[in-house]
Write a protein that holds these residues in place. Structure first.
Motif, PDB file in Angstrom:
ATOM      1  N   LYS A  57       0.805  -1.216   0.000  1.00 28.70           N
ATOM      2  CA  LYS A  57       0.000   0.000   0.000  1.00 28.70           C
ATOM      3  C   LYS A  57       0.839   1.267   0.000  1.00 28.70           C
ATOM      4  O   LYS A  57       0.300   2.367   0.011  1.00 28.70           O
ATOM      5  CB  LYS A  57      -0.933   0.012   1.225  1.00 28.70           C
ATOM      6  CG  LYS A  57      -2.026  -1.039   1.179  1.00 28.70           C
ATOM      7  CD  LYS A  57      -2.972  -0.876   2.357  1.00 28.70           C
ATOM      8  CE  LYS A  57      -4.119  -1.874   2.258  1.00 28.70           C
ATOM      9  NZ  LYS A  57      -5.088  -1.714   3.382  1.00 28.70           N
ATOM     10  N   LEU A  58       2.162   1.078  -0.004  1.00 29.05           N
ATOM     11  CA  LEU A  58       3.054   2.243   0.033  1.00 29.05           C
ATOM     12  C   LEU A  58       3.779   2.398  -1.287  1.00 29.05           C
ATOM     13  O   LEU A  58       4.447   1.475  -1.754  1.00 29.05           O
ATOM     14  CB  LEU A  58       4.073   2.101   1.168  1.00 29.05           C
ATOM     15  CG  LEU A  58       5.115   3.221   1.274  1.00 29.05           C
ATOM     16  CD1 LEU A  58       4.436   4.555   1.535  1.00 29.05           C
ATOM     17  CD2 LEU A  58       6.121   2.903   2.373  1.00 29.05           C
ATOM     18  N   SER A  59       3.646   3.562  -1.880  1.00 30.04           N
ATOM     19  CA  SER A  59       4.382   3.891  -3.093  1.00 30.04           C
ATOM     20  C   SER A  59       5.312   5.059  -2.784  1.00 30.04           C
ATOM     21  O   SER A  59       4.857   6.148  -2.407  1.00 30.04           O
ATOM     22  CB  SER A  59       3.413   4.281  -4.222  1.00 30.04           C
ATOM     23  OG  SER A  59       4.126   4.725  -5.357  1.00 30.04           O
ATOM     24  N   VAL A  60       6.594   4.801  -2.921  1.00 34.86           N
ATOM     25  CA  VAL A  60       7.581   5.833  -2.583  1.00 34.86           C
ATOM     26  C   VAL A  60       7.397   7.074  -3.444  1.00 34.86           C
ATOM     27  O   VAL A  60       7.639   8.200  -3.007  1.00 34.86           O
ATOM     28  CB  VAL A  60       9.011   5.267  -2.745  1.00 34.86           C
ATOM     29  CG1 VAL A  60      10.057   6.336  -2.442  1.00 34.86           C
ATOM     30  CG2 VAL A  60       9.217   4.060  -1.835  1.00 34.86           C
ATOM     31  N   GLN A  61       6.920   6.874  -4.669  1.00 33.52           N
ATOM     32  CA  GLN A  61       6.752   8.008  -5.583  1.00 33.52           C
ATOM     33  C   GLN A  61       5.691   8.994  -5.102  1.00 33.52           C
ATOM     34  O   GLN A  61       5.706  10.161  -5.480  1.00 33.52           O
ATOM     35  CB  GLN A  61       6.373   7.506  -6.989  1.00 33.52           C
ATOM     36  CG  GLN A  61       7.492   6.808  -7.743  1.00 33.52           C
ATOM     37  CD  GLN A  61       7.740   5.384  -7.262  1.00 33.52           C
ATOM     38  OE1 GLN A  61       6.913   4.816  -6.546  1.00 33.52           O
ATOM     39  NE2 GLN A  61       8.882   4.817  -7.645  1.00 33.52           N
ATOM     40  N   THR A  62       4.754   8.537  -4.252  1.00 33.01           N
ATOM     41  CA  THR A  62       3.675   9.421  -3.801  1.00 33.01           C
ATOM     42  C   THR A  62       4.042  10.203  -2.547  1.00 33.01           C
ATOM     43  O   THR A  62       3.262  11.054  -2.104  1.00 33.01           O
ATOM     44  CB  THR A  62       2.403   8.605  -3.513  1.00 33.01           C
ATOM     45  OG1 THR A  62       2.651   7.693  -2.431  1.00 33.01           O
ATOM     46  CG2 THR A  62       1.967   7.824  -4.745  1.00 33.01           C
ATOM     47  N   SER A 173      -1.608  13.696  -0.300  1.00 31.45           N
ATOM     48  CA  SER A 173      -0.877  12.974  -1.340  1.00 31.45           C
ATOM     49  C   SER A 173      -0.829  11.470  -1.114  1.00 31.45           C
ATOM     50  O   SER A 173      -0.520  10.720  -2.030  1.00 31.45           O
ATOM     51  CB  SER A 173       0.563  13.497  -1.430  1.00 31.45           C
ATOM     52  OG  SER A 173       0.593  14.884  -1.673  1.00 31.45           O
ATOM     53  N   MET A 174      -1.115  11.033   0.116  1.00 29.58           N
ATOM     54  CA  MET A 174      -0.960   9.625   0.455  1.00 29.58           C
ATOM     55  C   MET A 174      -2.191   9.093   1.178  1.00 29.58           C
ATOM     56  O   MET A 174      -2.964   9.861   1.758  1.00 29.58           O
ATOM     57  CB  MET A 174       0.277   9.427   1.364  1.00 29.58           C
ATOM     58  CG  MET A 174       1.589   9.875   0.778  1.00 29.58           C
ATOM     59  SD  MET A 174       2.941   9.637   1.972  1.00 29.58           S
ATOM     60  CE  MET A 174       2.944   7.837   2.110  1.00 29.58           C
ATOM     61  N   GLU A 175      -2.333   7.772   1.143  1.00 27.36           N
ATOM     62  CA  GLU A 175      -3.361   7.106   1.946  1.00 27.36           C
ATOM     63  C   GLU A 175      -2.990   7.269   3.419  1.00 27.36           C
ATOM     64  O   GLU A 175      -1.820   7.304   3.786  1.00 27.36           O
ATOM     65  CB  GLU A 175      -3.427   5.633   1.548  1.00 27.36           C
ATOM     66  CG  GLU A 175      -4.613   4.879   2.110  1.00 27.36           C
ATOM     67  CD  GLU A 175      -4.301   4.267   3.451  1.00 27.36           C
ATOM     68  OE1 GLU A 175      -5.241   4.089   4.247  1.00 27.36           O
ATOM     69  OE2 GLU A 175      -3.118   3.970   3.706  1.00 27.36           O
ATOM     70  N   THR A 176      -3.994   7.371   4.294  1.00 26.83           N
ATOM     71  CA  THR A 176      -3.774   7.756   5.689  1.00 26.83           C
ATOM     72  C   THR A 176      -2.805   6.836   6.419  1.00 26.83           C
ATOM     73  O   THR A 176      -1.856   7.310   7.063  1.00 26.83           O
ATOM     74  CB  THR A 176      -5.118   7.794   6.445  1.00 26.83           C
ATOM     75  OG1 THR A 176      -5.995   8.724   5.799  1.00 26.83           O
ATOM     76  CG2 THR A 176      -4.909   8.219   7.889  1.00 26.83           C
ATOM     77  N   VAL A 177      -3.017   5.532   6.363  1.00 32.24           N
ATOM     78  CA  VAL A 177      -2.163   4.594   7.097  1.00 32.24           C
ATOM     79  C   VAL A 177      -0.724   4.684   6.597  1.00 32.24           C
ATOM     80  O   VAL A 177       0.224   4.676   7.397  1.00 32.24           O
ATOM     81  CB  VAL A 177      -2.700   3.156   6.974  1.00 32.24           C
ATOM     82  CG1 VAL A 177      -1.766   2.174   7.669  1.00 32.24           C
ATOM     83  CG2 VAL A 177      -4.099   3.057   7.564  1.00 32.24           C
ATOM     84  N   SER A 178      -0.540   4.782   5.293  1.00 27.36           N
ATOM     85  CA  SER A 178       0.806   4.898   4.733  1.00 27.36           C
ATOM     86  C   SER A 178       1.480   6.184   5.180  1.00 27.36           C
ATOM     87  O   SER A 178       2.682   6.204   5.493  1.00 27.36           O
ATOM     88  CB  SER A 178       0.746   4.840   3.207  1.00 27.36           C
ATOM     89  OG  SER A 178       0.221   3.604   2.766  1.00 27.36           O
ATOM     90  N   ALA A 179       0.717   7.267   5.214  1.00 24.55           N
ATOM     91  CA  ALA A 179       1.275   8.551   5.631  1.00 24.55           C
ATOM     92  C   ALA A 179       1.741   8.494   7.076  1.00 24.55           C
ATOM     93  O   ALA A 179       2.855   8.950   7.410  1.00 24.55           O
ATOM     94  CB  ALA A 179       0.235   9.656   5.455  1.00 24.55           C
ATOM     95  N   VAL A 180       0.918   7.933   7.959  1.00 29.55           N
ATOM     96  CA  VAL A 180       1.300   7.813   9.368  1.00 29.55           C
ATOM     97  C   VAL A 180       2.513   6.906   9.517  1.00 29.55           C
ATOM     98  O   VAL A 180       3.422   7.183  10.314  1.00 29.55           O
ATOM     99  CB  VAL A 180       0.110   7.285  10.197  1.00 29.55           C
ATOM    100  CG1 VAL A 180       0.539   7.029  11.643  1.00 29.55           C
ATOM    101  CG2 VAL A 180      -1.044   8.272  10.167  1.00 29.55           C
ATOM    102  N   ALA A 181       2.554   5.820   8.752  1.00 32.51           N
ATOM    103  CA  ALA A 181       3.686   4.890   8.822  1.00 32.51           C
ATOM    104  C   ALA A 181       4.989   5.580   8.446  1.00 32.51           C
ATOM    105  O   ALA A 181       6.011   5.425   9.126  1.00 32.51           O
ATOM    106  CB  ALA A 181       3.433   3.698   7.900  1.00 32.51           C
TER     107      ALA A 181
END
Length: 295
Positions: A57-62, A173-181
């Protein structure tokens, strides 16, 4: 209704933050608060990072790196500034200045930098909550007005205000869980070197380890996910004002679980804090649902 739920999510996050003091009271032995803060961020951030990487669920580009790094640095700075201020000024003054200044600073930054003038509901709710916070901690703990400690407490409040404001850019720019991570993993990396200076033997005690896991998962990763979901939909100033439910929760749990006793003045502070939270949530909901001609 969706926006109203956003306020409730932020409020629930603050309630989870408020459980940390009670949880730490069950530690077997002594542990430096800064080492606990470092472990909290590491457990919360890295566990989420592993999850989003495993589920792809994590894209470094985002990742908006400037905003993510500033958010992480702000959260990392909050830990030593807050704990140092408490050591220098006492729990009461340090907590009131740090947590109490954050809503005001957030509103000022939004007003000056983002040209968002605070509305009347926020002003009334924030004033009620701040007065309640002061009364809640009145006559509790050592009352030392140390200028350096006050400056550090204000720095802690400013750090949390910056986090609340800048993290909204990351959340766009990011999904919430990914942003917090990402934010909390970066923040943990900033604090992990501090662990070299503390006695960490308390971690090997089974009961203490379970408390650390709760602090990392429940009171950090889960709580900040809830906070971030709400922050996406409401102003940063309102979200930070609702965070004043943290000392309110801590005080109530202190009475119910730890056996602390609050004075009548402190109970009046509890009432004002509750009034401030109700004014903000109900008042904002009424503004959202009112016909345009009435606004």
């Amino acid at each position: 209704m969706l926006n109203y739920m956003a306020y409730l999510l932020v409020l629930l996050a603050a309630i989870l933050w408020g459980t940390t003091g009670t949880a730490q009271s069950f530690f077997d032995g002594s542990a430096h608060p800064l080492s606990i803060g470092a472990f909290r961020l590491a457990i919360g951030g890295f566990s989420l990072l592993i999850f989003v990487l495993a589920t792809k669920k994590l894209s470094v580009q985002t990742i908006p790196w400037p905003a993510a790094l500033l958010s992480a640095l702000s959260m990392a700075l909050f830990q030593p500034l807050f704990f140092s201020s408490v050591q220098l000024t006492g729990i009461a003054i340090g907590t009131v200045v740090a947590i109490g200044s954050a809503p005001v600073l957030t509103g000022m930054i939004e007003w000056v930098a983002l040209k968002k003038k605070p509305d009347r509901v926020w002003v009334i709710a924030t004033m009620l909550a701040l007065i309640g916070c002061v009364l809640l901690f009145a006559n509790r703990g050592q009352q030392l007005v140390d200028p350096v400690g006050i400056a550090m407490a204000l720095g802690a409040g400013f750090s949390f205000a910056v986090y609340a404001l800048v993290s909204k850019t990351v959340l766009k720019s990011m999904e919430t869980v990914s942003a917090v991570a990402v934010i909390f993993s970066l923040s943990a990396c900033c604090l992990l070197p501090f662990l070299l200076f503390f006695d960490l033997s308390y971690v090997t005690v089974p009961g203490n380890l379970s408390i650390l896991i709760y602090l990392g998962i429940g009171a950090t990763s889960l709580s900040y996910i809830l906070f971030s979901f709400g922050l996406k939909q409401i102003p940063s100033s309102s979200a930070v004002t609702l965070s004043l439910a943290e000392p309110l929760t801590a005080a109530i749990l202190g009475v119910l679980v730890v056996g602390e006793v609050l004075s009548a003045l402190s109970w009046s502070g509890v009432g004002l804090l509750l009034c401030g939270i109700l004014v903000l949530t109900i008042g904002k909901r009424q503004r959202l649902t009112a016909p345009q001609g009435l606004n």
